[in-house]
Design a protein around this motif. Structure first.
Motif, PDB file in Angstrom:
ATOM      1  N   UNK A  49      38.887  37.215  32.976  1.00 41.91           N
ATOM      2  CA  UNK A  49      38.160  38.446  32.678  1.00 41.91           C
ATOM      3  C   UNK A  49      38.858  39.648  33.322  1.00 41.91           C
ATOM      4  N   UNK A  50      39.270  39.494  34.584  1.00 45.68           N
ATOM      5  CA  UNK A  50      39.969  40.582  35.276  1.00 45.68           C
ATOM      6  C   UNK A  50      41.287  40.916  34.568  1.00 45.68           C
ATOM      7  N   UNK A  51      42.022  39.888  34.178  1.00 40.41           N
ATOM      8  CA  UNK A  51      43.281  40.114  33.452  1.00 40.41           C
ATOM      9  C   UNK A  51      43.024  40.784  32.102  1.00 40.41           C
ATOM     10  N   UNK A  52      42.004  40.305  31.378  1.00 41.33           N
ATOM     11  CA  UNK A  52      41.673  40.872  30.070  1.00 41.33           C
ATOM     12  C   UNK A  52      41.303  42.355  30.168  1.00 41.33           C
ATOM     13  N   UNK A  53      40.739  42.746  31.316  1.00 39.96           N
ATOM     14  CA  UNK A  53      40.337  44.136  31.526  1.00 39.96           C
ATOM     15  C   UNK A  53      41.414  44.938  32.272  1.00 39.96           C
ATOM     16  N   UNK A  54      42.587  44.328  32.422  1.00 42.68           N
ATOM     17  CA  UNK A  54      43.737  44.998  33.076  1.00 42.68           C
ATOM     18  C   UNK A  54      43.391  45.515  34.473  1.00 42.68           C
ATOM     19  N   UNK A  55      42.663  44.679  35.221  1.00 45.52           N
ATOM     20  CA  UNK A  55      42.288  45.017  36.591  1.00 45.52           C
ATOM     21  C   UNK A  55      43.235  44.295  37.542  1.00 45.52           C
ATOM     22  N   UNK A  56      43.874  45.057  38.412  1.00 43.16           N
ATOM     23  CA  UNK A  56      44.753  44.468  39.425  1.00 43.16           C
ATOM     24  C   UNK A  56      43.913  43.754  40.463  1.00 43.16           C
ATOM     25  N   UNK A  57      44.352  42.555  40.850  1.00 42.72           N
ATOM     26  CA  UNK A  57      43.641  41.802  41.877  1.00 42.72           C
ATOM     27  C   UNK A  57      44.596  40.855  42.579  1.00 42.72           C
ATOM     28  N   UNK A  58      44.160  40.412  43.724  1.00 37.83           N
ATOM     29  CA  UNK A  58      44.911  39.462  44.541  1.00 37.83           C
ATOM     30  C   UNK A  58      43.948  38.335  44.910  1.00 37.83           C
ATOM     31  N   UNK A  59      44.454  37.121  44.975  1.00 40.59           N
ATOM     32  CA  UNK A  59      43.620  35.958  45.283  1.00 40.59           C
ATOM     33  C   UNK A  59      44.034  35.366  46.625  1.00 40.59           C
ATOM     34  N   UNK A  60      43.056  35.062  47.454  1.00 38.90           N
ATOM     35  CA  UNK A  60      43.277  34.299  48.678  1.00 38.90           C
ATOM     36  C   UNK A  60      42.481  33.007  48.546  1.00 38.90           C
ATOM     37  N   UNK A  61      43.184  31.878  48.414  1.00 36.59           N
ATOM     38  CA  UNK A  61      42.515  30.576  48.400  1.00 36.59           C
ATOM     39  C   UNK A  61      42.255  30.153  49.838  1.00 36.59           C
ATOM     40  N   UNK A  62      41.135  29.487  50.058  1.00 40.44           N
ATOM     41  CA  UNK A  62      40.775  29.043  51.412  1.00 40.44           C
ATOM     42  C   UNK A  62      39.739  27.923  51.322  1.00 40.44           C
ATOM     43  N   UNK A  63      39.402  27.367  52.465  1.00 39.47           N
ATOM     44  CA  UNK A  63      38.345  26.351  52.508  1.00 39.47           C
ATOM     45  C   UNK A  63      37.035  26.996  52.046  1.00 39.47           C
TER      46      UNK A  63
ATOM     47  N   UNK B 250      35.136  34.556  43.599  1.00 39.23           N
ATOM     48  CA  UNK B 250      35.192  34.543  42.127  1.00 39.23           C
ATOM     49  C   UNK B 250      34.188  33.529  41.543  1.00 39.23           C
ATOM     50  N   UNK B 251      32.930  33.655  41.975  1.00 39.79           N
ATOM     51  CA  UNK B 251      31.847  32.743  41.568  1.00 39.79           C
ATOM     52  C   UNK B 251      32.074  31.319  42.073  1.00 39.79           C
ATOM     53  N   UNK B 252      32.930  31.181  43.042  1.00 35.85           N
ATOM     54  CA  UNK B 252      33.181  29.907  43.719  1.00 35.85           C
ATOM     55  C   UNK B 252      33.656  30.266  45.120  1.00 35.85           C
ATOM     56  N   UNK B 253      33.140  29.580  46.131  1.00 38.71           N
ATOM     57  CA  UNK B 253      33.364  30.019  47.507  1.00 38.71           C
ATOM     58  C   UNK B 253      34.633  29.497  48.177  1.00 38.71           C
ATOM     59  N   UNK B 254      35.589  29.014  47.394  1.00 32.85           N
ATOM     60  CA  UNK B 254      36.839  28.531  47.983  1.00 32.85           C
ATOM     61  C   UNK B 254      38.001  29.497  47.726  1.00 32.85           C
ATOM     62  N   UNK B 255      37.659  30.727  47.391  1.00 35.44           N
ATOM     63  CA  UNK B 255      38.675  31.762  47.178  1.00 35.44           C
ATOM     64  C   UNK B 255      38.009  33.125  47.364  1.00 35.44           C
ATOM     65  N   UNK B 256      38.835  34.117  47.666  1.00 35.11           N
ATOM     66  CA  UNK B 256      38.379  35.500  47.721  1.00 35.11           C
ATOM     67  C   UNK B 256      39.282  36.312  46.810  1.00 35.11           C
ATOM     68  N   UNK B 257      38.669  37.132  45.980  1.00 39.74           N
ATOM     69  CA  UNK B 257      39.401  38.032  45.095  1.00 39.74           C
ATOM     70  C   UNK B 257      39.329  39.422  45.706  1.00 39.74           C
ATOM     71  N   UNK B 258      40.487  40.057  45.814  1.00 47.15           N
ATOM     72  CA  UNK B 258      40.580  41.417  46.359  1.00 47.15           C
ATOM     73  C   UNK B 258      40.889  42.353  45.207  1.00 47.15           C
ATOM     74  N   UNK B 259      40.063  43.361  45.023  1.00 46.13           N
ATOM     75  CA  UNK B 259      40.278  44.355  43.981  1.00 46.13           C
ATOM     76  C   UNK B 259      39.683  45.678  44.445  1.00 46.13           C
ATOM     77  N   UNK B 260      39.947  46.724  43.726  1.00 44.85           N
ATOM     78  CA  UNK B 260      39.382  48.017  44.061  1.00 44.85           C
ATOM     79  C   UNK B 260      37.895  48.023  43.704  1.00 44.85           C
ATOM     80  N   UNK B 261      37.079  48.556  44.598  1.00 50.33           N
ATOM     81  CA  UNK B 261      35.640  48.615  44.369  1.00 50.33           C
ATOM     82  C   UNK B 261      35.279  49.331  43.080  1.00 50.33           C
ATOM     83  N   UNK B 262      35.984  50.408  42.778  1.00 47.54           N
ATOM     84  CA  UNK B 262      35.684  51.165  41.546  1.00 47.54           C
ATOM     85  C   UNK B 262      35.947  50.323  40.301  1.00 47.54           C
ATOM     86  N   UNK B 263      36.962  49.426  40.349  1.00 49.91           N
ATOM     87  CA  UNK B 263      37.234  48.550  39.212  1.00 49.91           C
ATOM     88  C   UNK B 263      36.110  47.534  39.032  1.00 49.91           C
TER      89      UNK B 263
END
Length: 166
Positions: A15-29, A136-149
């Protein structure tokens, strides 16, 4: 562009890619609470978020509150500030029925699962011109994006949004 309902983690990324929103993913426990975060190294810890799913006592109105992880939300004061009826945390069943999410996975992205747009969204004004880190609707990762996006995406879905200062 239509937003797909019932997004899982990959669906959020798509969805983020389809809307051309820049984001970064941090996978974690998996992180089930803010205390769990202490064991995880995040690239932007000052911009992580916590989310509270609440409802009024008659179960007529539902709210999602997103604030910086370091902040405490006084629900009594929040209720007074926003002229709400008596509020409490929503149940696990309500969370699933409305947002299609389980406890521990709550994220603003789950608002995209709210087909009836029942949930009013309150977001910390600190995120307006800054980064936000959310599951990203699952607690084993954090998505970083601009709040306005994030806000723009949720507004496009038709969710009512209000910036708050806590």
């Amino acid at each position: 562009m239509e937003i797909i309902i019932n997004l899982d983690k990959q669906g959020v990324y798509d969805c983020l890619r389809d809307h051309h929103i820049d984001f970064e993913i941090t996978d974690h426990a998996p992180l089930f609470s803010m205390d769990d975060k202490l064991d995880v190294e995040l690239p932007y810890p000052e911009w992580d978020a916590k989310n509270l799913f609440i409802r009024d006592h008659k179960r007529e109105h539902y709210y999602l509150i997103t604030v910086r992880g370091s902040k405490r939300v006084d629900l009594k004061q929040f209720r007074k500030d926003h002229k709400l009826k008596k509020i409490s945390f929503g149940s696990e069943e309500e969370l699933w029925d409305i947002l299609k999410i389980k406890p521990g996975h709550v994220s603003p992205f789950c608002l995209l699962n709210d087909e009836e747009r029942k949930v009013h969204y309150y977001i910390d004004a600190d995120y307006k011109d800054n980064l936000i880190g959310i599951h990203p609707n699952q607690n084993d990762a954090t998505v970083w994006l601009q709040g306005r996006d994030l806000v723009k995406l949720i507004e496009e879905h038709g969710t009512t949004i209000e910036y708050i200062t806590i």
